[in-house]
Design a protein around this motif. Structure first.
Motif, short mmCIF file in Angstrom:
data_model
loop_
_atom_site.label_atom_id
_atom_site.label_comp_id
_atom_site.label_asym_id
_atom_site.label_seq_id
_atom_site.Cartn_x
_atom_site.Cartn_y
_atom_site.Cartn_z
N MET A 1 -97.35 -56.46 49.37
CA MET A 1 -97.44 -56.66 50.81
C MET A 1 -98.80 -56.19 51.29
SD MET A 1 -95.89 -57.80 53.39
CE MET A 1 -96.30 -57.77 55.08
N THR A 2 -98.88 -55.65 52.46
CA THR A 2 -100.14 -55.23 53.05
C THR A 2 -100.18 -53.73 53.23
OG1 THR A 2 -99.37 -55.36 55.33
CG2 THR A 2 -100.19 -57.38 54.35
N ALA A 3 -101.35 -53.23 53.51
CA ALA A 3 -101.52 -51.81 53.81
C ALA A 3 -101.21 -51.56 55.28
CB ALA A 3 -102.94 -51.38 53.49
N LEU A 4 -101.17 -50.31 55.66
CA LEU A 4 -101.00 -49.97 57.07
C LEU A 4 -102.10 -50.65 57.88
CD1 LEU A 4 -100.29 -46.12 57.00
CD2 LEU A 4 -98.70 -47.92 57.64
N PRO A 5 -101.81 -51.10 59.08
CA PRO A 5 -102.85 -51.72 59.91
C PRO A 5 -103.98 -50.74 60.20
CG PRO A 5 -100.67 -52.13 60.83
CD PRO A 5 -100.50 -51.14 59.72
N ALA A 6 -105.21 -51.20 60.14
CA ALA A 6 -106.37 -50.34 60.35
C ALA A 6 -106.37 -49.68 61.72
CB ALA A 6 -107.66 -51.15 60.16
N TRP A 7 -105.80 -50.33 62.73
CA TRP A 7 -105.82 -49.75 64.07
C TRP A 7 -104.92 -48.52 64.17
CZ3 TRP A 7 -101.18 -49.70 66.65
CH2 TRP A 7 -100.21 -50.60 66.22
N LEU A 8 -104.04 -48.29 63.21
CA LEU A 8 -103.20 -47.08 63.20
C LEU A 8 -103.95 -45.89 62.59
CD1 LEU A 8 -99.70 -48.34 62.02
CD2 LEU A 8 -100.32 -47.46 64.27
N LEU A 9 -104.94 -46.15 61.77
CA LEU A 9 -105.65 -45.10 61.04
C LEU A 9 -106.83 -44.62 61.88
CD1 LEU A 9 -105.48 -46.79 57.53
CD2 LEU A 9 -103.81 -45.26 58.63
N ARG A 10 -106.56 -43.73 62.83
CA ARG A 10 -107.52 -43.32 63.85
C ARG A 10 -108.44 -42.17 63.44
NH1 ARG A 10 -107.69 -47.17 67.54
NH2 ARG A 10 -108.40 -45.65 69.04
N PRO B 1 -92.15 -53.92 47.23
CA PRO B 1 -92.53 -55.25 46.74
C PRO B 1 -91.57 -56.33 47.24
CG PRO B 1 -92.62 -53.65 44.97
CD PRO B 1 -91.98 -52.97 46.14
N GLY B 2 -92.14 -57.37 47.79
CA GLY B 2 -91.34 -58.49 48.26
C GLY B 2 -90.81 -58.35 49.68
N LEU B 3 -90.94 -57.18 50.27
CA LEU B 3 -90.46 -56.99 51.64
C LEU B 3 -91.63 -57.03 52.61
CD1 LEU B 3 -87.83 -54.15 51.15
CD2 LEU B 3 -87.42 -56.59 51.39
N PRO B 4 -91.40 -57.50 53.83
CA PRO B 4 -92.49 -57.62 54.81
C PRO B 4 -92.77 -56.32 55.55
CG PRO B 4 -90.49 -58.49 55.74
CD PRO B 4 -90.16 -58.09 54.32
#
Length: 105
Positions: free
Chosen positions: A1-10, A92-95
């Motif tokens: 899947m993807t990593a945490l959204p960059a806008w959350l990593l302040r 893995p496999g989950l959104p």
């Protein structure tokens, strides 16, 4: 899947990965900056030996963070701490986003 959204990593932290013990004490790798979300709260956690220890800072970062137990971390306000335990969150496999959770002294 993807990593945490960059806008959350302040926050920006600096990680010196623990490489082992040498003749003069702990040996650390080269410092590397990383984006993260830092929460400075007091929590009880178990370290790798199973002992209950107190964490005063929790770091949430992307799944690619290299930060083994024992690493030295400089928090956004300049406090230097040591990693007590880490948790990798994958699905893995989950959104859902993947992340690394780091508990520090």
């Amino acid at each position: 899947m993807t990593a945490l959204p960059a806008w959350l990593l302040r926050h920006t932290i600096t990680v010196e990965p623990y490489r082992g013990s040498g003749a003069y004490g702990p040996v650390y790798g080269e410092p590397a900056a990383a984006s993260a979300l830092v929460a400075e709260t007091v929590k009880q956690v178990r370290d790798p030996t199973g002992a209950v220890v107190v964490s005063t800072a929790q770091i949430y970062a992307g799944p690619d963070l290299v930060c083994p137990v024992g690493s030295r971390v400089t928090l956004p306000h300049g406090r230097v701490t040591r990693v007590l335990t880490i948790a990798s969150h994958t699905a893995p496999g989950l959104p859902v986003p993947e992340s690394t959770e780091v508990y520090c002294e």
